[in-house]
Design a protein around this motif. Structure first.
Motif, PDB file in Angstrom:
ATOM      1  N   UNK A 182      41.847  -0.202  12.858  1.00 29.87           N
ATOM      2  CA  UNK A 182      42.583   0.405  13.964  1.00 29.87           C
ATOM      3  C   UNK A 182      43.417  -0.654  14.658  1.00 29.87           C
ATOM      4  N   UNK A 183      44.477  -0.195  15.317  1.00 28.36           N
ATOM      5  CA  UNK A 183      45.378  -1.106  16.015  1.00 28.36           C
ATOM      6  C   UNK A 183      45.134  -1.042  17.523  1.00 28.36           C
ATOM      7  N   UNK A 184      45.190  -2.188  18.136  1.00 24.11           N
ATOM      8  CA  UNK A 184      45.228  -2.298  19.591  1.00 24.11           C
ATOM      9  C   UNK A 184      46.487  -3.090  19.928  1.00 24.11           C
ATOM     10  N   UNK A 185      47.527  -2.375  20.321  1.00 25.42           N
ATOM     11  CA  UNK A 185      48.814  -3.038  20.469  1.00 25.42           C
ATOM     12  C   UNK A 185      49.292  -3.504  19.106  1.00 25.42           C
ATOM     13  N   UNK A 186      49.612  -4.788  19.010  1.00 25.65           N
ATOM     14  CA  UNK A 186      50.086  -5.329  17.739  1.00 25.65           C
ATOM     15  C   UNK A 186      48.989  -5.897  16.868  1.00 25.65           C
ATOM     16  N   UNK A 187      47.743  -5.828  17.320  1.00 26.39           N
ATOM     17  CA  UNK A 187      46.635  -6.443  16.593  1.00 26.39           C
ATOM     18  C   UNK A 187      45.893  -5.409  15.757  1.00 26.39           C
ATOM     19  N   UNK A 188      45.676  -5.723  14.503  1.00 25.49           N
ATOM     20  CA  UNK A 188      44.920  -4.852  13.612  1.00 25.49           C
ATOM     21  C   UNK A 188      43.475  -5.347  13.547  1.00 25.49           C
ATOM     22  N   UNK A 189      42.540  -4.448  13.829  1.00 28.70           N
ATOM     23  CA  UNK A 189      41.114  -4.793  13.787  1.00 28.70           C
ATOM     24  C   UNK A 189      40.459  -4.068  12.617  1.00 28.70           C
ATOM     25  N   UNK A 190      39.578  -4.773  11.926  1.00 31.50           N
ATOM     26  CA  UNK A 190      38.895  -4.209  10.760  1.00 31.50           C
ATOM     27  C   UNK A 190      37.399  -4.091  11.036  1.00 31.50           C
ATOM     28  N   UNK A 191      36.869  -2.888  10.909  1.00 28.67           N
ATOM     29  CA  UNK A 191      35.438  -2.650  11.060  1.00 28.67           C
ATOM     30  C   UNK A 191      34.769  -2.602   9.679  1.00 28.67           C
TER      31      UNK A 191
ATOM     32  N   UNK B  29      32.228   4.480  10.101  1.00 31.82           N
ATOM     33  CA  UNK B  29      31.822   5.749  10.692  1.00 31.82           C
ATOM     34  C   UNK B  29      30.874   5.556  11.877  1.00 31.82           C
ATOM     35  N   UNK B  30      31.090   6.363  12.924  1.00 30.25           N
ATOM     36  CA  UNK B  30      30.127   6.618  14.010  1.00 30.25           C
ATOM     37  C   UNK B  30      29.812   5.431  14.923  1.00 30.25           C
ATOM     38  N   UNK B  31      30.684   4.426  14.968  1.00 29.81           N
ATOM     39  CA  UNK B  31      30.482   3.361  15.945  1.00 29.81           C
ATOM     40  C   UNK B  31      29.428   2.359  15.550  1.00 29.81           C
ATOM     41  N   UNK B  32      29.131   1.453  16.493  1.00 27.91           N
ATOM     42  CA  UNK B  32      28.195   0.354  16.237  1.00 27.91           C
ATOM     43  C   UNK B  32      26.929   0.433  17.084  1.00 27.91           C
ATOM     44  N   UNK B  33      26.965   1.188  18.170  1.00 27.16           N
ATOM     45  CA  UNK B  33      25.843   1.153  19.122  1.00 27.16           C
ATOM     46  C   UNK B  33      24.571   1.770  18.546  1.00 27.16           C
TER      47      UNK B  33
ATOM     48  N   UNK C   6       9.810  10.107  35.317  1.00 28.14           N
ATOM     49  CA  UNK C   6       9.125  11.117  34.506  1.00 28.14           C
ATOM     50  C   UNK C   6      10.101  11.979  33.725  1.00 28.14           C
ATOM     51  N   UNK C   7      11.275  12.266  34.316  1.00 20.93           N
ATOM     52  CA  UNK C   7      12.213  13.191  33.695  1.00 20.93           C
ATOM     53  C   UNK C   7      13.608  12.607  33.518  1.00 20.93           C
ATOM     54  N   UNK C   8      13.741  11.282  33.628  1.00 22.17           N
ATOM     55  CA  UNK C   8      15.056  10.660  33.531  1.00 22.17           C
ATOM     56  C   UNK C   8      14.912   9.234  33.019  1.00 22.17           C
ATOM     57  N   UNK C   9      15.893   8.800  32.222  1.00 20.25           N
ATOM     58  CA  UNK C   9      15.958   7.412  31.775  1.00 20.25           C
ATOM     59  C   UNK C   9      17.411   6.985  31.713  1.00 20.25           C
ATOM     60  N   UNK C  10      17.647   5.709  31.998  1.00 22.55           N
ATOM     61  CA  UNK C  10      18.979   5.127  31.870  1.00 22.55           C
ATOM     62  C   UNK C  10      18.841   3.892  30.983  1.00 22.55           C
ATOM     63  N   UNK C  11      19.653   3.844  29.915  1.00 15.50           N
ATOM     64  CA  UNK C  11      19.599   2.727  28.985  1.00 15.50           C
ATOM     65  C   UNK C  11      20.996   2.151  28.814  1.00 15.50           C
ATOM     66  N   UNK C  12      21.067   0.867  28.448  1.00 15.93           N
ATOM     67  CA  UNK C  12      22.364   0.199  28.326  1.00 15.93           C
ATOM     68  C   UNK C  12      22.444  -0.572  27.010  1.00 15.93           C
ATOM     69  N   UNK C  13      23.679  -0.770  26.569  1.00 21.82           N
ATOM     70  CA  UNK C  13      23.932  -1.519  25.339  1.00 21.82           C
ATOM     71  C   UNK C  13      25.200  -2.338  25.541  1.00 21.82           C
ATOM     72  N   UNK C  14      25.123  -3.637  25.297  1.00 18.68           N
ATOM     73  CA  UNK C  14      26.292  -4.500  25.386  1.00 18.68           C
ATOM     74  C   UNK C  14      26.972  -4.573  24.022  1.00 18.68           C
ATOM     75  N   UNK C  15      28.243  -4.230  23.980  1.00 17.66           N
ATOM     76  CA  UNK C  15      29.001  -4.249  22.734  1.00 17.66           C
ATOM     77  C   UNK C  15      29.096  -5.675  22.183  1.00 17.66           C
ATOM     78  N   UNK C  16      28.818  -5.812  20.902  1.00 19.00           N
ATOM     79  CA  UNK C  16      28.845  -7.126  20.243  1.00 19.00           C
ATOM     80  C   UNK C  16      29.574  -6.976  18.914  1.00 19.00           C
ATOM     81  N   UNK C  17      29.787  -8.115  18.224  1.00 22.19           N
ATOM     82  CA  UNK C  17      30.420  -8.078  16.913  1.00 22.19           C
ATOM     83  C   UNK C  17      29.643  -7.135  15.983  1.00 22.19           C
ATOM     84  N   UNK C  18      30.325  -6.391  15.122  1.00 20.30           N
ATOM     85  CA  UNK C  18      31.730  -6.584  14.730  1.00 20.30           C
ATOM     86  C   UNK C  18      32.764  -5.957  15.670  1.00 20.30           C
ATOM     87  N   UNK C  19      32.332  -5.253  16.718  1.00 22.61           N
ATOM     88  CA  UNK C  19      33.319  -4.729  17.676  1.00 22.61           C
ATOM     89  C   UNK C  19      33.990  -5.907  18.362  1.00 22.61           C
ATOM     90  N   UNK C  20      35.327  -5.933  18.415  1.00 24.01           N
ATOM     91  CA  UNK C  20      36.023  -7.153  18.847  1.00 24.01           C
ATOM     92  C   UNK C  20      36.181  -7.310  20.353  1.00 24.01           C
TER      93      UNK C  20
END
Length: 262
Positions: free
Chosen positions: A59-68, A77-81, A93-107
């Protein structure tokens, strides 16, 4: 907090959240009946920072081509997370919040937050992608695997999309919008008023998948399960319909599954 499985309960509903297995919902039991296909790759996983396939993994971001990585050759397919371990930010008891920090190969650097909220008759999933560095294109979606059969008749899928994305031989949208066609499907549909799909297991349960987003992929080509995937754009959307995450504006999406016995 550890990333061990978290069990949420409300009334006779029970949800298993699996931070250590890609932030997925590992199970949804209603009155003791499991609705989601079980297994390490199933349940309901988050699709982020993209949904479905990227053509050629590029995919392109501006003029830069990124390869997954081509994890579904010849596409990505379907992202990296879904392949990483998430952290638990908060749980009750009825709720949870979880987090994920994006890392390589996502640029790009960014953080994904997913909130899981359960009531006796609904499950609401909310996800956001935020960055404090450079802006980047992204998508958010969910990929549930619902059992086709809960011990009676097979599930029926009902929805009224405005259009269907024509699917090319490479399984990706061609860019043409066509009249919705009968299944079986592995297809993306447009619902500009918001995703609204009803799954009915006759004499068992009715479950509605809703979202303010306008895109849904329906997949029912597998014998064991059917998938109803609300998302913020179509497959290959990083190239065709990118949504930008900026330091001032995160990308946010939500879906609710609500149910009733019949």
């Amino acid at each position: 907090m550890s990333n061990e499985d978290i069990t949420l309960t409300a009334g006779d509903a029970e949800v298993v959240v699996q931070p250590g297995n890609g932030g997925r919902i590992g199970g949804l039991r209603i009155g003791g009946v499991e609705l989601l296909r079980q297994g390490e790759r199933f349940g309901c996983f988050p699709m982020v920072p993209w949904c479905g396939r990227i053509r050629g993994g590029a995919f392109r971001d501006g003029g830069t081509l990124h390869q997954m990585p081509l994890n579904s050759p010849p596409h990505a397919i379907h992202g990296t997370a879904r392949d990483g371990a998430w952290r638990v930010a908060r749980k009750a008891a009825d709720e949870a919040v979880i987090t994920y920090d994006l890392v390589e190969p996502w640029p790009f650097t960014g953080r994904v937050t997913q909130a899981v909220a359960l009531t006796p008759d609904a499950l609401t999933l909310t996800m956001s992608v935020e960055t404090y560095a450079s802006s980047f294109p992204a998508q958010i979606g969910w990929h549930p695997w619902f059992h086709r059969n809960l011990g009676g008749q097979d599930v029926r899928i009902a929805f009224e999309p405005a259009w269907q994305e024509e699917r090319g031989e490479d399984h990706l949208p061609t860019g043409n919008r066509v009249e919705p066609r009968p299944g079986p499907w592995d297809d993306c549909f447009g619902m500009p008023g918001g995703v609204d799909v009803t799954l009915t297991w006759p004499e068992r349960l009715e479950l509605k998948v809703t979202s303010p987003e306008a895109w849904v992929v329906v997949y029912d080509e597998q014998e064991a399960a059917v998938c109803v995937e609300p998302q913020t754009g179509p497959p290959n959307g990083l190239n065709t319909l990118p949504r930008l995450v900026t330091p001032l504006e995160p990308l946010e999406a939500t879906t609710t599954w609500s149910w009733r016995r019949i």
